[in-house]
Scaffold this motif. Structure first.
Motif, PDB file in Angstrom:
ATOM      1  N   UNK A 192     -35.372   6.625 -50.002  1.00 50.90           N
ATOM      2  CA  UNK A 192     -34.022   6.167 -49.654  1.00 50.90           C
ATOM      3  C   UNK A 192     -34.108   4.856 -48.866  1.00 50.90           C
ATOM      4  N   UNK A 193     -33.115   4.009 -49.038  1.00 51.65           N
ATOM      5  CA  UNK A 193     -33.052   2.764 -48.264  1.00 51.65           C
ATOM      6  C   UNK A 193     -31.757   2.740 -47.464  1.00 51.65           C
ATOM      7  N   UNK A 194     -31.854   2.246 -46.249  1.00 54.71           N
ATOM      8  CA  UNK A 194     -30.677   2.102 -45.390  1.00 54.71           C
ATOM      9  C   UNK A 194     -30.128   0.706 -45.603  1.00 54.71           C
ATOM     10  N   UNK A 195     -28.913   0.618 -46.108  1.00 52.97           N
ATOM     11  CA  UNK A 195     -28.302  -0.673 -46.388  1.00 52.97           C
ATOM     12  C   UNK A 195     -27.533  -1.206 -45.183  1.00 52.97           C
ATOM     13  N   UNK A 196     -26.968  -0.301 -44.399  1.00 51.74           N
ATOM     14  CA  UNK A 196     -26.136  -0.713 -43.267  1.00 51.74           C
ATOM     15  C   UNK A 196     -26.175   0.402 -42.234  1.00 51.74           C
ATOM     16  N   UNK A 197     -26.209   0.011 -40.964  1.00 49.47           N
ATOM     17  CA  UNK A 197     -26.199   1.005 -39.886  1.00 49.47           C
ATOM     18  C   UNK A 197     -25.234   0.523 -38.807  1.00 49.47           C
ATOM     19  N   UNK A 198     -24.344   1.402 -38.392  1.00 52.41           N
ATOM     20  CA  UNK A 198     -23.302   1.033 -37.443  1.00 52.41           C
ATOM     21  C   UNK A 198     -23.155   2.120 -36.376  1.00 52.41           C
ATOM     22  N   UNK A 250     -24.481   6.670 -50.383  1.00 54.95           N
ATOM     23  CA  UNK A 250     -23.893   7.714 -49.549  1.00 54.95           C
ATOM     24  C   UNK A 250     -23.668   7.165 -48.153  1.00 54.95           C
ATOM     25  N   UNK A 251     -22.645   7.699 -47.494  1.00 58.85           N
ATOM     26  CA  UNK A 251     -22.499   7.475 -46.064  1.00 58.85           C
ATOM     27  C   UNK A 251     -23.197   8.641 -45.379  1.00 58.85           C
ATOM     28  N   UNK A 252     -23.949   8.325 -44.354  1.00 59.91           N
ATOM     29  CA  UNK A 252     -24.652   9.347 -43.585  1.00 59.91           C
ATOM     30  C   UNK A 252     -24.208   9.229 -42.137  1.00 59.91           C
TER      31      UNK A 252
END
Length: 97
Positions: A33-39, A4-6
């Motif tokens: 839940x795991x965060x794969x990418x944060x921008x 999912x995009x959050x």
């Protein structure tokens, strides 16, 4: 696990923004839940006032989570005072390739 995009919006105040982000990450980890990418998306005007704020700090994350846990995560996010708004969008794996 589904991706999912959050999109999360925090107050501009550095301390509140940091605390909100840390709480959000802890809540996600609590539900597996795991965060794969944060921008970071930067500071922007809000379309309407939210919790007496007219501007917010936007951060887009890609997360992997069990879809059955989304409702529990949503309930937990509502308790986070330093999170103005958030939105989950399912990533279509067929189109992402």
């Amino acid at each position: 696990m589904r991706k999912y995009e959050l999109m999360a919006i925090y107050p501009l105040d550095e301390e509140k923004s940091k605390k909100g982000s840390e709480t959000l990450k802890a809540d996600l980890a609590k539900f597996g839940a795991t965060i794969e990418k944060e921008e970071p998306f930067g500071d922007r005007d809000l379309t309407y006032e939210v919790k007496k704020q007219t501007r917010g700090r936007f951060i887009l994350s890609v997360i992997s989570v069990n879809p059955e846990k989304l409702q529990d995560i949503d309930r937990q996010f509502k308790l986070n005072d330093n999170l103005l708004k958030y939105l989950f969008v399912k990533i279509d794996e067929r189109k992402a390739r």
